[in-house]
Enzyme design. Structure first.
Site, PDB file in Angstrom:
ATOM      1  N   LYS A  75      88.149  23.568  97.240  1.00 43.43           N
ATOM      2  CA  LYS A  75      88.231  24.042  95.814  1.00 43.43           C
ATOM      3  C   LYS A  75      89.285  25.220  95.733  1.00 43.43           C
ATOM      4  O   LYS A  75      90.179  24.967  95.032  1.00 43.43           O
ATOM      5  CB  LYS A  75      86.837  24.267  95.178  1.00 43.43           C
ATOM      6  CG  LYS A  75      85.894  23.035  95.001  1.00 43.43           C
ATOM      7  CD  LYS A  75      84.691  23.399  94.392  1.00 43.43           C
ATOM      8  CE  LYS A  75      83.684  24.336  95.419  1.00 43.43           C
ATOM      9  NZ  LYS A  75      83.281  23.134  96.277  1.00 43.43           N
ATOM     10  N   THR A  76      88.906  26.010  96.704  1.00 46.67           N
ATOM     11  CA  THR A  76      89.885  27.267  96.859  1.00 46.67           C
ATOM     12  C   THR A  76      91.272  26.877  97.308  1.00 46.67           C
ATOM     13  O   THR A  76      92.348  27.401  96.754  1.00 46.67           O
ATOM     14  CB  THR A  76      89.067  28.255  97.618  1.00 46.67           C
ATOM     15  OG1 THR A  76      87.823  28.654  97.288  1.00 46.67           O
ATOM     16  CG2 THR A  76      90.151  29.632  97.922  1.00 46.67           C
ATOM     17  N   ASP A 120      85.722  31.894  91.639  1.00 45.96           N
ATOM     18  CA  ASP A 120      84.890  31.156  92.357  1.00 45.96           C
ATOM     19  C   ASP A 120      83.365  31.179  92.117  1.00 45.96           C
ATOM     20  O   ASP A 120      83.175  32.267  91.404  1.00 45.96           O
ATOM     21  CB  ASP A 120      84.976  31.542  94.123  1.00 45.96           C
ATOM     22  CG  ASP A 120      84.517  30.487  94.951  1.00 45.96           C
ATOM     23  OD1 ASP A 120      84.106  29.324  94.433  1.00 45.96           O
ATOM     24  OD2 ASP A 120      84.428  30.815  96.147  1.00 45.96           O
ATOM     25  N   THR A 169      79.714  25.073  92.923  1.00 46.83           N
ATOM     26  CA  THR A 169      79.017  24.162  93.547  1.00 46.83           C
ATOM     27  C   THR A 169      77.739  23.667  92.958  1.00 46.83           C
ATOM     28  O   THR A 169      77.266  22.607  93.647  1.00 46.83           O
ATOM     29  CB  THR A 169      78.597  24.977  95.118  1.00 46.83           C
ATOM     30  OG1 THR A 169      77.849  25.787  94.833  1.00 46.83           O
ATOM     31  CG2 THR A 169      79.693  25.117  95.966  1.00 46.83           C
ATOM     32  N   ARG A 228      86.004  22.535 106.093  1.00 46.95           N
ATOM     33  CA  ARG A 228      85.523  23.691 106.661  1.00 46.95           C
ATOM     34  C   ARG A 228      84.808  23.486 107.825  1.00 46.95           C
ATOM     35  O   ARG A 228      84.868  24.291 108.747  1.00 46.95           O
ATOM     36  CB  ARG A 228      84.791  24.362 105.518  1.00 46.95           C
ATOM     37  CG  ARG A 228      84.479  25.811 105.788  1.00 46.95           C
ATOM     38  CD  ARG A 228      83.707  26.663 104.733  1.00 46.95           C
ATOM     39  NE  ARG A 228      84.480  26.683 103.659  1.00 46.95           N
ATOM     40  CZ  ARG A 228      83.727  27.024 102.445  1.00 46.95           C
ATOM     41  NH1 ARG A 228      82.595  27.264 102.215  1.00 46.95           N
ATOM     42  NH2 ARG A 228      84.503  27.526 101.400  1.00 46.95           N
TER      43      ARG A 228
END
Length: 355
Positions: A75-76, A120, A169, A228
């Site tokens: 997402k980032t 975020d 999330t 990640r």
């Protein structure tokens, strides 16, 4: 006095922003900078390509975007890629960092036309801050109150047309008014092992790693469908190969490194296995409430819901019911567990005996 308050608010947010940027430096070198470099999420990428092309042709900023899904899916990264593709500046912060309206004002007063504001964990915004953002998203203006008491006054502050990108999330925790103000909502899915292998191939080249055939696929298969985690495991395997081997990634080195990290063949770590064993051994296979499981394991409820459960639900090791969490037969076979099922009394027979 109002001017001093503005400066203090701006400094507070910028300091928080710089700390977030420092935390991201470790993974910056492995992050793609263009949409063409991104692997996976094909549906999302296609929609973003169309939206960005249309915005460029009209000479307008993008509509507000919300990315939601489990942590670690990009997402980032996508927010920074969009900024690069649009040739825009990006300012990053997080929901918990925006405590007061002045914190948001410090960010909004410094955005230029076309800039991107990335928040975020946007579901963790406080209610006053969230309501303060509504007119900024819709009308690009805010009503900011300065001073207090008899000297209080409201300033109608016009803003430049910007793009807000939110990431969360826990999409279910977003209020309907906030969710409805996003023009584009994209759910990020878990990655396949083949997609993760491509991501690891790119990362290995950036890290100048020498890999034997099949080693990256082995890491990908144990990465829980999350880039990640895949990149994190790659770095740990690289360290192990450098100290215990000759720097080259081989099947033996990778297997030994992942064993040391307590990652099994399905990518489950010790917390995942403890979660499953608690349901099986302590709660006889379930159902068990998430609060009870969190207390049993000594973990936060949010950690179990955001980090542990999504992957276990995806691979069919856990079921969610109205009464709680239940373990499945496939999970028991994987862990070698045998459930001790207590036979429930037959209600009809009990009634007949009473009569």
């Amino acid at each position: 006095m109002a001017e001093t308050f503005f400066i203090m608010a701006i400094d507070r947010v910028l300091n928080s922003e710089s700390m977030n940027e420092q935390e991201d430096i470790l993974n910056t070198s492995l992050r793609p900078t263009a949409l063409g470099e991104c692997i996976g999420q094909e549906n999302v990428k296609e929609k973003l390509t169309i939206a960005m092309s249309a915005a460029k042709q009209r000479g307008e900023p993008l509509d507000h975007i919300l990315f939601y899904g489990p942590p670690g899916l990009g997402k980032t990264t996508l927010a920074h890629v969009i900024a690069n593709e649009m040739g825009a500046r990006i300012k990053t912060t997080s929901g918990p960092a925006l405590v007061k309206q002045g914190d948001v004002m410090g960010l909004l007063s410094n955005v230029s036309t076309g800039d991107i504001l990335f928040i975020d964990e946007i579901h963790r915004l406080s209610t006053p801050v969230e309501e303060f953002i509504y007119p900024a998203m819709e009308d690009f203006r805010v009503d900011f109150t300065v001073d207090s008491g008899m000297h209080a006054k409201t300033i109608n502050f016009p803003l430049k047309r910007f793009t807000l990108i939110g990431a969360t999330t826990r999409a279910g925790l977003l209020s309907s008014p906030l969710r409805g103000r996003f023009g584009m909502l994209y759910h990020l899915e878990f990655y396949s092992a083949a997609e993760l292998a491509k991501i690891l191939t790119r990362s290995a080249k950036l890290l100048n790693l020498v890999c034997s055939p099949g080693t990256l696929e082995l890491i990908a298969s144990r990465s829980r469908g999350t880039p990640r985690i895949a990149n994190r495991l790659l770095k740990r395997v690289r360290d192990y190969a450098q100290v215990k081997g000759e720097g080259k990634l081989t099947d033996a080195i990778v297997s030994a490194a992942l064993k040391m990290e307590q990652i099994d063949e399905l990518g489950l770590d010790e917390l995942d296995r403890s979660f499953l064993r608690a349901i099986a051994n302590i709660y006889n296979g379930g159902p068990a409430g998430i609060e009870a499981l969190a207390a049993t394991l000594g973990e936060e409820k949010d950690t179990l819901e955001d980090v542990v459960e999504p992957y276990l639900l995806q691979i069919g090791f856990v079921r969610r019911t109205k009464r709680g969490r239940e373990i499945t037969d496939s999970a028991c076979r994987h862990l070698g567990l045998t459930l001790k099922i207590e036979k429930q009394p037959d209600i009809q027979d009990s009634d007949e005996e009473i009569i």
